[in-house]
Design a protein around this motif. Structure first.
Motif: not given
Length: 241
Positions: A169-178, A186-193, A198-206
């Motif tokens: 997951v490639l980063g971009s500017r965060v506001i403070g720590d938010k 982008r993070i939600k897309r990674a979590i979705e995958f 995880a339902k069918v095999s070993k989950p990947p590292k993010i």
């Protein structure tokens, strides 16, 4: 007609091979557009050589769409650039980089106004030659945008197999720590995958990738990791880059 068919098959084959070797390459959009042009050229020849009514109707529909794009495409692009700039600045911030599409829209709008005014009639030939160089740059820009949009549409068809070792997951500017909405998507897309696999095999590292800017309280990678953990991802399955 045989030559056109052969050239069409060759161009599609080159695109197909290139796309399957690496679906991320931007020049795949260019290769697809070349093959699409060859297909339309072949289809046009077949349409008029056979005089098929159905093919004629389809041809004139595509012809009307093409004419519409050529006439109004630049106006649609200008509106799209301004809308994109508004969305990005609203979700992120009004930084110079986030205003890029706004400046591009202004540049194209300025060109349209100059085309209407036609100042070339008042300028010497040397100046007109210099201005013509900007027109070449604009054509190149529009051509590049068209290729980019095409490969972006094609990439939506990409469905990676549920056997991946890592998700980056490639980063971009965060506001403070938010994490702002654009980065959160982008993070939600990674979590979705992650959850699907995880339902069918070993989950990947993010892998969360992103450094820390002067106006950021934490690194982008750390803020992204914390966001993912709050949304159910075990810390053991995350890596900071």
């Amino acid at each position: 007609m045989k030559i056109l068919l052969i050239l069409t098959l060759i161009s599609f084959s080159i695109f197909f091979i290139s796309y399957n070797l690496d679906k991320r390459k931007l020049y795949n959009g260019f290769l697809f557009n070349i093959s699409l042009f060859m297909f339309l050229l072949t289809a046009t020849y077949i349409t008029f050589s056979t005089s098929n009514i159905l093919l004629m109707v389809i041809f004139f529909i595509f012809f009307a769409i093409t004419i519409f794009i050529l006439i109004f495409g630049i106006y649609i692009l200008i509106i799209g650039l301004f809308i994109n700039a508004r969305i990005v600045t609203k979700r992120e911030s009004r930084s110079l980089s986030n205003l890029l599409t706004f400046f591009l829209g202004l540049a194209l709008l300025f060109h349209v106004i100059l085309t209407i005014i036609n100042p070339e009639r008042f300028l010497p030939s040397d100046v007109n030659i210099f201005i013509g160089g900007f027109f070449v740059i604009e054509i190149y820009f529009l051509f590049s945008v068209f290729n980019f949009l095409m490969i972006s549409l094609l990439y939506q068809l990409n469905r990676p197999k549920l056997n991946q070792d890592f998700i980056i997951v490639l980063g971009s500017r965060v506001i403070g720590d938010k994490v702002p909405p654009l980065l959160a998507s982008r993070i939600k897309r990674a979590i979705e995958f992650y959850n699907k696999q995880a339902k069918v095999s070993k989950p990947p590292k993010i892998i969360f990738s992103g450094g820390q800017g002067k106006d950021e309280k934490v690194s982008e990678a750390f803020a992204m990791q914390q966001y993912a953990i709050k949304n159910g991802i075990p810390i053991s399955d995350t890596i900071l880059e």
